[in-house]
Design an enzyme around this catalytic site. Sequence first.
Site, PDB file in Angstrom:
ATOM      1  N   ARG A   1      -4.189  -3.487  19.188  1.00 14.93           N
ATOM      2  CA  ARG A   1      -4.266  -4.530  18.153  1.00 14.93           C
ATOM      3  C   ARG A   1      -3.623  -5.872  18.760  1.00 14.93           C
ATOM      4  NH1 ARG A   1      -8.168  -2.066  16.314  1.00 14.93           N
ATOM      5  NH2 ARG A   1      -8.408  -1.241  14.379  1.00 14.93           N
TER       6      ARG A   1
ATOM      7  N   GLU B   1      -7.907 -13.125  14.602  1.00 19.18           N
ATOM      8  CA  GLU B   1      -9.173 -12.759  14.852  1.00 19.18           C
ATOM      9  C   GLU B   1     -10.330 -13.609  13.810  1.00 19.18           C
ATOM     10  OE1 GLU B   1      -9.740  -8.767  15.963  1.00 19.18           O
ATOM     11  OE2 GLU B   1      -8.339  -8.745  17.589  1.00 19.18           O
TER      12      GLU B   1
ATOM     13  N   HIS C   1     -12.885  -8.764  20.693  1.00 23.18           N
ATOM     14  CA  HIS C   1     -12.870  -7.358  19.958  1.00 23.18           C
ATOM     15  C   HIS C   1     -14.042  -6.687  20.121  1.00 23.18           C
ATOM     16  CE1 HIS C   1     -10.235  -5.414  16.827  1.00 23.18           C
ATOM     17  NE2 HIS C   1     -10.902  -4.310  17.527  1.00 23.18           N
TER      18      HIS C   1
HETATM   19  C1  GLV Z   1     -11.765  -1.094  16.663  1.00 20.47           C
HETATM   20  O1  GLV Z   1     -10.965  -1.690  17.008  1.00 20.47           O
HETATM   21  C2  GLV Z   1     -11.329   0.185  16.235  1.00 20.47           C
HETATM   22  O2  GLV Z   1     -10.446   0.356  15.587  1.00 20.47           O
HETATM   23  O3  GLV Z   1     -12.367   0.975  16.068  1.00 20.47           O
END
Ligand code: GLV
Length: 328
Positions: A242, A271, A290
Amino acid sequence: MLKKRVFVTRKIPSEGLDIINQEFHTSVWPDEFPPSKEEIVDMATDCEGMVTLLSDPIGADVIDQLPNLKVIAQYAVGYDNIDVKYATQKGIIVTNTPGVLTETTADLTWALIMSASRRIVEADRYVREGHWKVAWGPELLLGSDVFGATIGIVGMGRIGRAVARRAAGFNMKILYTARSVQDRDSEVAEQLGAQRVDLNTLLKASEIVTLHVPLTSDTTHLIGKSELAMMKPGSILINTSRGPVVDEDALYQALLTKQLGAAGLDVFTEEPIRLDSPLLQLANVVLAPHIGSASTRTRSTMAKMCAENLHVALSGAKPPNIVNPEVL
Ligand code: GLV
Ligand code: GLV
């Protein structure tokens, strides 16, 4: 029998969405852009179930306005966007999609490790932009070796262990931190020769540092200015966990001054990352939007898991991937 109402905050793969559509009176947010809090509340009024993404802020304010809500089925393994504590107080079950995305996210982590170490994105740009004029250059685009390097894995959960297994194939020395020592840690240590150390030792000794912790108050800015200063000159930082785990301003400075050799980032403080972020000006950063779990197979499996979690939880039983079992 009257079907229960469910709100799905984005179009998820049909392998899961079709099941949800059949079973429930479903509304799906039609846009690619996330709904605002007001739109979530509006769409989910009277809903007993909701499928959420990590870009949906489900705080106490939203939960308070959804009195019928019984289940939040998160389409992700991480759930830092949800106030789970408050949901639990309100008797709402929260589920996630762990396990299925572990190997996919570890693969992406390795794609970033390899790209950042061997400057693959820079090399691609170099060719496309017409800079390749000399057939072979003794010092052209020199990177750093992955094979035989020391890798520091911060957080030895499922994804951290999957990254470690790949590292063993690259004959790497593996250091790791873990919140608590569990049986599986000694397994990792035995099978891969991985060594558990404290964070400072890991940062000082690793050529590649990769982050695999969930976002909590303890891990926010876990990697800040002083941690970056401890890292080996020229070393590489990879973040597929994160964004807020890293102090992005401090990271920019460390990359600018070449204290760090490179970074591979799939997650960011904000983001999407702003186009005026100075990180975008640096050649020694590999950026991804991401996409850790973004393989066709994994995303469809995650959709099926969400459908299953919703189905079981709304039928009054314990769903397979419950995050807050204390609610039952
Ligand atoms: C993606 O970042 C997730 O947490 O699945
Ligand atoms: C997530 O699946 C983790 O435990 O790393």
